[in-house]
Enzyme design. Structure first.
Site, PDB file in Angstrom:
ATOM      1  N   ASP A  53     -11.723  -0.297  -0.210  1.00 29.02           N
ATOM      2  CA  ASP A  53     -12.306  -1.263  -0.908  1.00 29.02           C
ATOM      3  C   ASP A  53     -13.320  -2.168  -0.232  1.00 29.02           C
ATOM      4  O   ASP A  53     -13.691  -1.836   0.984  1.00 29.02           O
ATOM      5  CB  ASP A  53     -11.286  -2.131  -1.617  1.00 29.02           C
ATOM      6  CG  ASP A  53     -10.601  -2.943  -0.295  1.00 29.02           C
ATOM      7  OD1 ASP A  53     -10.503  -2.890   0.562  1.00 29.02           O
ATOM      8  OD2 ASP A  53     -10.108  -4.273  -0.949  1.00 29.02           O
ATOM      9  N   ASP A  99      -6.733  -4.821  -0.166  1.00 23.12           N
ATOM     10  CA  ASP A  99      -6.161  -5.975   0.289  1.00 23.12           C
ATOM     11  C   ASP A  99      -5.728  -6.834  -0.956  1.00 23.12           C
ATOM     12  O   ASP A  99      -5.055  -7.606  -0.917  1.00 23.12           O
ATOM     13  CB  ASP A  99      -6.829  -6.913   1.124  1.00 23.12           C
ATOM     14  CG  ASP A  99      -8.125  -7.208   0.317  1.00 23.12           C
ATOM     15  OD1 ASP A  99      -8.425  -6.902  -0.733  1.00 23.12           O
ATOM     16  OD2 ASP A  99      -8.971  -8.514   0.893  1.00 23.12           O
ATOM     17  N   ASP A 135      -5.655  -2.693  -5.753  1.00 28.45           N
ATOM     18  CA  ASP A 135      -5.597  -1.624  -4.874  1.00 28.45           C
ATOM     19  C   ASP A 135      -4.173  -0.684  -4.584  1.00 28.45           C
ATOM     20  O   ASP A 135      -4.179   0.315  -4.027  1.00 28.45           O
ATOM     21  CB  ASP A 135      -5.818  -1.915  -3.302  1.00 28.45           C
ATOM     22  CG  ASP A 135      -7.474  -2.466  -3.323  1.00 28.45           C
ATOM     23  OD1 ASP A 135      -8.078  -1.945  -3.924  1.00 28.45           O
ATOM     24  OD2 ASP A 135      -7.491  -3.659  -2.441  1.00 28.45           O
TER      25      ASP A 135
END
Length: 876
Positions: A339, A616, A620
């Site tokens: 990400d 995080d 995700d």
């Protein structure tokens, strides 16, 4: 319609309606993940393919032990099994205890609701569908819902989409068509960063977006680790070879002895049949012993020790490994899906560049301080600065702080007369203050530069100059703000909106704000790419921002095209066949939703990729769970951590490259152990098999083979598992998951070295056969010792297998190997000197020991010369 909404917002649900809603839609609680019981966690360790074959060997060993009343070998094998499974269980159980994070999600957090026409606070878990919730700055949204009212409302959706600041409104004409979620909807787990609003709850608990994500995060992934796949193949291969050789040996020895017996004896009664039965049973037990010898029981311990040591090492560098096999799997990854926010970037808006009028520093400082609703938080040592409020306003305050200005003092001194808060409709904020610095009233304005510049007296040349700067910043995916002011006469009105609309403001300049990339990321990405690992950015941010970040970290190249990037909506529209055709080429996926990331991971796996996912946010979690390795950030959400295999406590992307190096080095150590162990096994099995054709008694007895098997296994596993990682492995390409763990180089080494050792040992057997009977006992003891010492010196060569390094290059490596070598040597001396009839040995004099140890050391010196030549050739 508006009237009806307003009435609903004012009254909310009645107590009876709350009960009905709770009965129908359930509580606002996320179902926590099921924890496996301690027994289940322990029994999972027996799924290891080599442990399984070892259990079969242990069963046969137990049968022999009962017949012969000799349990030492059986105890040794069971000890190896329970040690390997016990170590694995302890480390995973310990990590799981440290990882019980999902239950601590603060379900008791108070939420402001309207019920029975009154405003009240209730715990978040008591929210029901239909509740009217009041949203204020800084609060976490307790459930999914639709907005009834939104005043300058901005929401941090980074937990779900990766976006730090999303504008929310109830006016359809202002809806952002590109937004991941509708502009009039808010989601549980996101946070109000500016403004306020009222929402009606539509979904609670597991039905919320975050609830769906958490459920996906706890689904069991069926993906096998690359190491397990390869160990399964190895176990099958060893089983077949061991069984074949054992069967051949049983047939040859049994046939030879039966022929000898029957050629001089006739079977006339049951005594004859008993004699035959004894011959068959003797060689059956020998065959089973050969199968036991063929199975390297040190392999599970070597793997477990290597994984456990790596877990400890990684913990010392702030990487908490939750699942042991993740250490090794990191060495096999071919793709990292990362990400953006908080992983590649610092998750903190900062001023990239401020093009402001330096002659008006006091006005700029007072304007930023007073014309703001944000605050900076007190931060301790070694903690990054942070604030409460709009991220862009926090960035301005941080920049001011760096200039040595105290924003709080300036704000308190400047008496605010009137303020117009930022709204998505106006796109600016204005504050009228009584300035102690200027001794007059000053109107400060900040907002979208094109809006602010229209209120100012700027020439066309100045406007063109600023527009060129704005375009350059926007191309780099930065947010921009324009600042302006004007002095207000004492007799003028105090309405900010009217004063701004009058125009005639003085432009102070523009500020470019960005979420900067972490300084160590470009180098880490380059390391991963040079190691043959593809990096893909998957983010909820805009295509422009995502591509710019990819460019800054060295991922996006000038030659890349639209084939290398895609949005989540476009990706979802592709069929699986179309998506499979593109997944390996993709570098950037923007506007990605949680399920888009999970689908990407699963399609990559279908293409044969070994995938690691970093993240995080709660968004995700599904991908973290379904990837072969999930890497969460230490500052990430509890759901993300729960779904991951490794948590990077220092949030450093650079740690991923280090983890890859450790994983690859660990795999090398396992291969070194296999090279060493299978060389012993090949020589031992072939010695026994060929000994039958030479017509001698067993050159190595069952107890001698078990000594070699157990002691060399155990201590070699300890020695080779503790070899520290080497950066050289990062110059290699990732291995394929369908590769056999025994490579061509390993096969050549095992067979080449094994053949040389076998030639030496067979020569000794021929010599022993010619000796007088009274010297055979001493000769066989020397044969046994030579066999062990050949393996002893080969252990040093095995420790640097796969490199051209000298054994003596690394002092830590050499000392570790030496300590294990001394234990093996002392053990051999004790066996020979005191083993007696149990080990079929006779004591040897000092000089014989010296000759054997020095004579067999040629194994090490030939290896050192060979590696030295390789180093010279490489330099040339």
């Amino acid at each position: 319609m508006a009237q009806k909404k307003q009435e609903t917002a004012l009254t909310g649900l009645s107590d009876k309606e709350v009960l009905i809603s709770r009965e129908k839609y359930g509580n606002n609680l996320l179902t926590p993940p099921k924890r496996p019981s301690m027994w289940k966690l322990y029994l999972e360790k027996f799924r290891d393919p080599v442990i399984r074959i070892l259990l079969v060997a242990a069963f046969f060993s137990l049968v022999i032990a009962i017949i012969e009343n000799e349990y030492a070998e059986t105890i040794g094998i069971f000890f190896a099994i329970f040690l390997a499974t016990g170590i694995g269980f302890y480390f995973e159980y310990d990590a799981n205890k440290k990882f019980d994070l999902l239950n601590a999600v603060g379900e008791e957090t108070p939420v402001t609701v309207i019920r029975n026409g009154k405003v009240r606070e209730i715990p978040r878990k008591e929210i029901v569908v239909g509740d009217i919730v009041v949203l204020n700055t800084g609060e976490e949204i307790p459930a999914d819902g639709i907005l009834l009212e939104a005043i300058s409302l901005q929401v941090n959706e980074s937990n779900l989409t990766g976006e730090l600041m999303v504008n929310k409104t109830i006016h359809e004409e202002l809806f952002d068509e590109e937004a991941t979620y509708p502009s009039n909807e808010v989601m549980r787990g996101t946070t109000v960063v500016d403004g306020h609003g009222i929402m009606k709850v539509e979904r609670v608990g597991d039905s919320t977006e975050i609830g769906k994500v958490a459920r996906q995060a706890t689904e069991q992934s069926e993906e096998e680790t690359p190491l397990n796949i390869q160990l399964t193949k190895l176990a099958g291969f060893i089983g077949k070879i061991g069984f074949t050789i054992a069967t051949l040996t049983f047939i040859v020895f049994t046939a030879k002895d039966l022929y000898s017996y029957l050629s001089v004896n006739e079977i006339t009664d049951w005594h004859g049949w008993m004699a035959i039965a004894r011959i068959v049973l003797k060689y059956f037990m020998m065959a089973v012993t050969l199968i036991v010898v063929a199975v390297p029981e040190g392999l599970p311990m070597s793997v477990t020790l290597s994984l456990a040591l790596n877990m400890r090492r990684m913990l010392k560098t702030n990487n908490l490994v939750r699942k042991m096999h993740a250490c090794e799997t990191m060495g096999a990854i071919t793709v990292i899906c990362t990400d953006k926010t908080g992983t590649l970037t610092q998750n903190l808006m900062q001023v990239h560049e401020a093009k402001l009028d330096a002659t008006k520093a006091d006005l700029i400082a007072e304007g930023i301080s007073a014309n703001s609703t944000a605050f900076l938080e007190e931060t301790g040592e070694n903690k990054k600065p942070s604030g409460v409020g709009n991220p862009t306003e926090i960035a301005l305050l941080l920049w001011l702080n760096e200039q040595g200005k105290n924003y709080l003092e300036l704000r308190e001194n400047a008496k605010v007369i009137n303020q117009l808060t930022f709204s998505t409709e106006r796109k600016y904020m204005a504050t009228l203050v009584d300035s102690p610095i200027q001794q007059k009233k000053v109107l400060y304005i900040k907002g979208a530069p094109e809006i602010v510049m229209r209120k100012c007296n700027l020439s066309s040349e100045e406007q063109a100059h600023y527009n060129a700067d704005l375009l350059a910043y926007q191309n780099k995916a930065m947010r921009t703000l324009g600042l302006a002011y004007k002095f207000i006469p004492e007799d003028s009105g105090n309405d900010c909106a009217e004063l701004v609309n009058e125009g005639n403001m003085i432009f102070l300049g523009i500020v470019a704000i960005s979420d900067p990339i972490r300084p160590d990321v470009p180098e880490a990405v380059q390391k991963c790419q040079s190691a043959g690992i593809g990096v893909k950015i998957v983010t909820g941010d805009t295509p422009g921002t995502a591509t710019e970040i990819a460019r800054q970290i060295g991922l996006w190249k000038p030659e890349d095209t639209d084939r290398n990037r895609i949005t989540g909506v476009e990706f979802a529209a592709l069929s699986d066949e179309e998506a499979l055709d593109r997944v390996l080429d993709l570098k950037v996926m923007s506007r990605a939703r949680p399920m888009d990331k999970q689908r990407l991971v699963q399609l990559l796996q279908q293409k044969g990729a070994v995938v690691a996912v970093t993240g995080d946010g709660t968004n995700d979690a599904p991908a973290l769970n379904h990837a072969q390795v999930g890497l969460s950030m230490g500052t990430g959400t509890s759901v993300a951590k729960e779904a991951s295999d490794i948590t990077l406590l220092d949030d450093s992307f650079h740690s991923i490259a280090t983890a890859v190096m450790w994983g690859r080095s660990l795999y090398k150590n396992i291969q070194r152990f296999i090279v060493f162990q299978l060389t012993i096994n090949v020589v031992a099995l072939a010695s026994v098999l060929l000994g039958a054709f030479f017509g001698t008694e067993l050159p190595l007895t069952v107890t001698q083979m078990l000594w070699v098997n157990l002691i060399m296994d155990t201590f070699a596993a300890m020695a080779l598992a503790s070899i520290p990682p080497s950066a050289d492995v990062m110059n290699e390409k990732p291995r394929k998951t369908d590769d056999f763990i025994i490579t061509k180089a390993m096969r050549k080494n095992i067979l080449g070295v094994g053949f040389c050792f076998l030639a030496i040992l067979m020569t000794l057997i021929v010599i022993i056969k010619q000796m007088p009977a009274d010297l055979v006992g001493q000769a066989l003891t020397q044969f046994f010792t030579i066999f062990v010492m050949l393996q002893f010196w080969n252990l040093f060569n095995a420790s640097v297998f796969g490199t051209n390094h000298s054994v003596f290059k690394d002092s830590r490596h050499a000392l570790g190997m030496l300590s294990v070598a001394i234990i093996i040597l002392v053990g051999q001396i004790l066996i020979v000197e005191f083993g007696g009839k149990v080990f079929r040995t006779e004591p040897m004099n000092f000089m014989t020991w010296v000759y054997i140890i020095a004579g067999t050391s040629f194994v090490l010196w030939i290896g050192e010369i060979y590696r030295w030549i390789k180093r010279i050739q490489k330099k040339d």
